[in-house]
Structures are given as structure tokens and as C-alpha cells.
Scaffold this motif. Structure first.
Motif, mmCIF file in Angstrom:
data_model
loop_
_atom_site.group_PDB
_atom_site.id
_atom_site.type_symbol
_atom_site.label_atom_id
_atom_site.label_comp_id
_atom_site.label_asym_id
_atom_site.label_seq_id
_atom_site.Cartn_x
_atom_site.Cartn_y
_atom_site.Cartn_z
ATOM 1 N N SER A 100 13.736 21.101 -7.751
ATOM 2 C CA SER A 100 12.935 20.347 -6.779
ATOM 3 C C SER A 100 13.231 20.815 -5.364
ATOM 4 N N VAL A 101 14.527 20.954 -5.066
ATOM 5 C CA VAL A 101 14.918 21.349 -3.708
ATOM 6 C C VAL A 101 14.401 22.751 -3.394
ATOM 7 N N ASN A 102 14.601 23.677 -4.310
ATOM 8 C CA ASN A 102 14.199 25.054 -4.019
ATOM 9 C C ASN A 102 12.683 25.209 -3.933
ATOM 10 N N SER A 103 11.936 24.439 -4.712
ATOM 11 C CA SER A 103 10.480 24.555 -4.602
ATOM 12 C C SER A 103 10.010 23.935 -3.278
ATOM 13 N N ARG A 104 10.839 23.076 -2.709
ATOM 14 C CA ARG A 104 10.503 22.492 -1.409
ATOM 15 C C ARG A 104 10.819 23.470 -0.271
ATOM 16 N N ASN A 105 12.087 23.910 -0.181
ATOM 17 C CA ASN A 105 12.432 24.776 0.967
ATOM 18 C C ASN A 105 13.552 25.780 0.678
#
Ligand SMILES: *Cc1c(COP(=O)(O)O)cnc(C)c1O
Length: 373
Positions: free
Chosen positions: A128-133
Motif C-alpha cells: 500500500s505504501v509503495n503504491s502510494r509514494n
């Protein structure tokens, strides 16, 4: 129209990212293996099925599914708030707690911000975090447990979120009350701790296992995530919830879709909350069967991590991917942990009596075929 043959480049910030691999479904294995009798011990679902009260609530609500759901899930929110002893504006509902993980990343991570996550913490955190930023900071674990001191030290001025699954999936391990209290008292300013308690109900009787709600009540910067997918047996209806200070809940409500949960899920969750008998039976079954499964696996020379969940993390001392594929041929679905860089381990849901019998029978064949490395 003439074909245009023009492609859109893939988003650069998604380069190299993996996606969550869900457990194989019973249907898929039936189809691919030509088997009729397939069992699944791969997604930590409730072996008793859904609460009968939830089923009845869904049946009664079916004629109204042409209506939009209550986007605020008012009834479920207020029922949960009363049950948990918090205010109604301290609760929000997600399309599974997985959605809430995503919403936290969306709400709190700006450009250049980061989130601190354990290397073998629940995979959706980093995804989730990596797909965000692309802001996931992975911290090694200590003895298969979240190393809270190392995680605190990994925080910097740009850290906004720190994710902990307690107990953790896939390891089943947990962090004690005093460890979490110590982390919270030394936490840098501006960091929100996400405490994912998907298995809270299974874990709550362990004496030093903390309820994250106590930290929320004390005013600590904590958001607690729980779900109806595990003990309540409603994984297919996708209902999870977050409990936190009102301003954190307001942030999540700002970024979520207006109708993120369906009417059937909301009503089923309300009914399941009142089905104390179903919950008690599920917990009792898990207690006895987990002990049996653990003893049987150890008796076969396999290693088992202590687990507060409804699953075991199992060291096979073999290529676990191969063990997984051979078990599939026997109609038994478990979970390989390659995505967690645990190539010799499997995650096995506790399941019911018959499912454990089936698993052990298949395992006895498979372990003979694949010698210990
Ligand atoms: C199963 C699980 C979830 C996801 O639950 P849903 O509510 O079905 O999205 C979240 N966190 C952990 C650690 C889990 O094991």
C-alpha cells in the motif's frame, strides 16, 4: 476506426512493485487438478463458516440491494463504538481492514514521506505504501518478531506511519504490552502507529498481549485496525474497522469512497457482533485444534513458531514451494511464503477436525517424497 497502436507508459512510481498474492481458491484447484474434494487452509478463514445470525440478516436484506448502502455505516459504527467503549466519531468502517491500510497511506503520506514497516510484517503494509509514494522503509525483525527499538530508530523527520501487525501475519508472533508502551513513550513527534489487530479475538487471552484500544484511550498516536474476516467468518463481505482519535478518523473519512462498504456486509457485521455463541465456539475450536495441529506437525519433525492467531507458521526444512505444490495435488491448499522471503516455510490455517486430518494424511505422503534438506 483505424487501430491507433499507441501505448500509455506504465506509471514510473509503480516500477518493480509486487502485488498481493491471495491464497488459491478451492474452485481454482478443483478446476486445475480435476479434484472434487478440496480443502483450503490458506487464508485464515473461519472453519465454522459465517455466524447463522449474520446469514439471516443477509437473507432479510436481499430485497433491498437496489438501494445504495448507508455510506457512513451508521448502525455498525454506533454498535461498535458502544461495544468498544469509544465515541462514534472514533470509529470508521472499511472494505475489509485492507482498505483501511490503503486509506492510511493515502491520507498520511505526502511526497517524500515514509512509513516504517517490519521486513516480514503483513505484506499489504509495504504494498500500500509503495503504491502510494514508494516510501516503505523496511526494518529487519528480531527472532521473527517486530523489532520495535530498531523500528523507532528507523524513523526520521519524514516518517508519518509506523505499521505493526499484532499478532503478525504470517509469523503469528506478537509484541508484549510493555514493548509497545515503551515504543509509544519514545516515539518521535508526528508519527502515527498503525496497530493491525486482525487476530485480536484469538489473541486476547494471552496475559501480556495488549489491546491497542488501551493505547488509543490513553491519547497515544495509535490507530487500531480490526476485521470481520477472521473470527466473525465474513471474509467475503469485506468489513473491517479503524478506532482512533476523532481527527484521525476524520482524515480517513475524507479520503474514503462515499459508499466503500455494502449494505449486506454492514448488516451481517452488526448481526455477527451479537452472535456471542458463534464467536465463543470459534475461539474454543481454534484453541483445541491449534494445539493438536502444532503437536502433530512437531511430531513430523517440522518447526512451528508460537502463534496467537488462527494459523501456524511452519518450518518444513525443505523447499516449501514444492511441498505446497504437492499438497495441491492432494487437494490441500496452504500458503507458501516466498513473498516474505521464507522459502522453507508455510503458513497453515488451523481449520476444523476433518481438515486437519486431511492435511496430515497428505503431508505424510508429501514429506516422504521430499527429503529434508
Ligand atoms: C487477514 C488480515 C487482514 C485483512 O483483513 P480484511 O479485513 O479481510 O481486509 C489485515 N491484516 C492482517 C494482518 C491480516 O492477517
Amino acid at each position: 476506426m483505424k487501430p491507433l497502436d499507441r501505448t500509455v507508459p506504465a506509471p514510473v512510481h509503480l516500477a518493480g512493485l509486487d502485488r498481493y498474492e491471495p491464497g488459491m481458491s478451492i474452485e481454482q484447484v478443483r478446476r486445475e487438478q480435476g479434484l472434487t474434494d478440496v480443502i483450503k487452509l490458506a487464508s485464515n478463514e473461519n472453519p465454522l463458516g459465517p455466524s447463522p445470525l449474520a446469514l439471516e440478516a443477509v437473507r432479510l436484506a436481499l430485497p433491498s440491494i437496489h438501494r445504495y448502502p448507508d455510506g457512513a455505516a451508521t448502525l455498525l459504527r454506533s454498535k461498535l463504538a458502544a461495544r468498544l467503549g469509544v465515541l462514534e466519531d472514533q470509529v470508521t468502517i472499511g472494505n475489509g481492514s485492507s482498505e483501511l491500510i490503503d486509506l492510511l497511506a493515502r491520507a498520511y503520506l505526502g511526497l517524500g514521506d515514509n512509513a516504517v514497516i517490519a521486513e516480514r510484517g503483513f505484506a499489504r503494509f509495504r504494498q500500500s505504501v509503495n503504491s502510494r509514494n514508494q516510501g516503505a522503509r523496511l526494518v529487519p525483525m528480531r527472532e521473527r518478531t517486530h523489532d520495535l527499538t530498531a523500528m523507532r530508530e528507523a524513523c526520521d523527520a519524514q516518517t508519518r506511519l509506523l505499521f505493526i501487525a499484532n499478532p503478525n501475519n504470517p509469523t503469528g508472533t506478537w509484541n508484549a504490552r510493555r514493548e509497545l508502551a515503551k515504543l509509544l513513550s519514545h516515539l518521535p513527534e508526528g508519527v502515527l502507529v498503525v496497530l493491525d489487530e486482525a487476530y485480536f479475538e484469538f489473541a486476547q487471552d494471552e496475559p501480556d498481549y495488549p489491546s491497542g484500544l488501551d493505547f488509543v484511550a490513553s491519547g497515544a498516536p495509535v490507530v487500531v485496525l480490526r476485521t470481520f474476516s477472521k473470527v466473525y467468518g465474513l471474509a467475503g463481505l469485506r468489513i473491517g474497522y479503524a478506532v482512533a482519535a476523532p481527527e484521525i478518523i476524520a482524515a480517513l473519512d475524507t479520503v474514503r469512497e462515499p459508499f466503500n462498504t455494502g449494505s449486506l456486509g454492514q448488516l451481517a457485521a452488526c448481526a455477527a457482533l451479537d452472535d456471542h455463541a458463534h464467536v465463543a465456539k470459534t475461539l474454543e475450536l481454534n484453541r483445541t485444534h491449534k494445539a493438536r495441529l502444532e503437536a502433530e506437525l512437531r511430531g513430523r519433525g517440522l518447526g512451528v513458531l508460537p502463534s496467537l492467531g488462527n494459523f501456524l507458521c511452519v518450518e518444513t526444512y525443505r523447499d516449501a514451494g514444492l511441498v505446497f505444490r504437492r499438497l495441491i495435488e492432494h487437494g490441500v491448499i496452504v500458503r507458501p511464503l516466498r513473498a516474505y522471503d521464507l522459502p522453507s516455510q508455510l503458513r497453515i490455517s488451523v481449520g476444523g477436525q476433518d481438515e486437519i486430518d486431511r492435511l496430515l494424511l497428505a503431508l505424510d505422503c508429501v514429506l516422504l517424497e521430499i527429503p529434508r534438506e
